[in-house]
Design a protein around this motif. Sequence first.
Motif, PDB file in Angstrom:
ATOM      1  N   LYS A  97      40.879  34.906  43.282  1.00 40.45           N
ATOM      2  CA  LYS A  97      40.428  35.861  42.228  1.00 40.45           C
ATOM      3  C   LYS A  97      40.205  37.358  42.872  1.00 40.45           C
ATOM      4  N   GLU A  99      38.103  39.314  42.368  1.00 40.09           N
ATOM      5  CA  GLU A  99      36.496  39.539  42.487  1.00 40.09           C
ATOM      6  C   GLU A  99      36.182  39.157  43.924  1.00 40.09           C
ATOM      7  N   CYS A 149      50.517  38.451  42.078  1.00 44.33           N
ATOM      8  CA  CYS A 149      49.862  38.098  40.809  1.00 44.33           C
ATOM      9  C   CYS A 149      50.086  36.708  40.481  1.00 44.33           C
ATOM     10  N   GLY A 152      50.613  35.191  34.452  1.00 41.49           N
ATOM     11  CA  GLY A 152      49.576  35.878  33.745  1.00 41.49           C
ATOM     12  C   GLY A 152      48.802  37.152  34.178  1.00 41.49           C
ATOM     13  N   THR A 154      46.147  37.271  35.907  1.00 34.19           N
ATOM     14  CA  THR A 154      44.562  37.541  36.262  1.00 34.19           C
ATOM     15  C   THR A 154      44.273  37.100  37.590  1.00 34.19           C
ATOM     16  N   GLY A 155      45.239  36.201  38.320  1.00 38.66           N
ATOM     17  CA  GLY A 155      44.673  35.806  39.537  1.00 38.66           C
ATOM     18  C   GLY A 155      45.602  36.481  40.732  1.00 38.66           C
TER      19      GLY A 155
END
Length: 170
Positions: A97, A99, A149, A152, A154-155
């Motif tokens: 992720k 983050e 990526c 999608g 997001t990750g």
Amino acid sequence: VHISYPVLYSGDDETYLRSDIYGNYHIAGCIFLEGMNQPDFSDYHSIIYGHNMRDGSMFALLNRYDEQSYFDTHRQMYLVTPKGGYVMEIFTAFAAKPEESGSKTSPWQLSWKDDGAYTTWLTAMKERSAVESDVTVTCSDKVLTLSTCTPGGTGRFLVMGKLVKVDNEI
């Protein structure tokens, strides 16, 4: 289909994100080296970024490294530089992720306080792997990460390998 692109370097992480080699806007951008890395791949951890394009271009194939059968037939990559070539012996591949950036076990970490901290990080990266690899990596090894990526967007999906310098032609 295979991954075969020039790796560009600008000293930042924005220049080639959405531009071509000439600086013109291009949705796919270019494959580029992390701006904080040395362009000669002398760092202990170098990161190359590339987009995951729906048409299968750029770094889209990296996401297949979560399948053991794909990994088993694609265990190495090659990096060719003006000063010589390397074999990238893949030891881990996993999703992460964004983050996680900045944490002690961030897959994008570029420096460590000592060999022990680097060894701990290497072990943590290997333990995250979606595939089984028999490649061993130690604190004396240099690591190359290819980052893209996930589908999608997001990750992130990362493929890491130790760089082994080769003296003969690849």
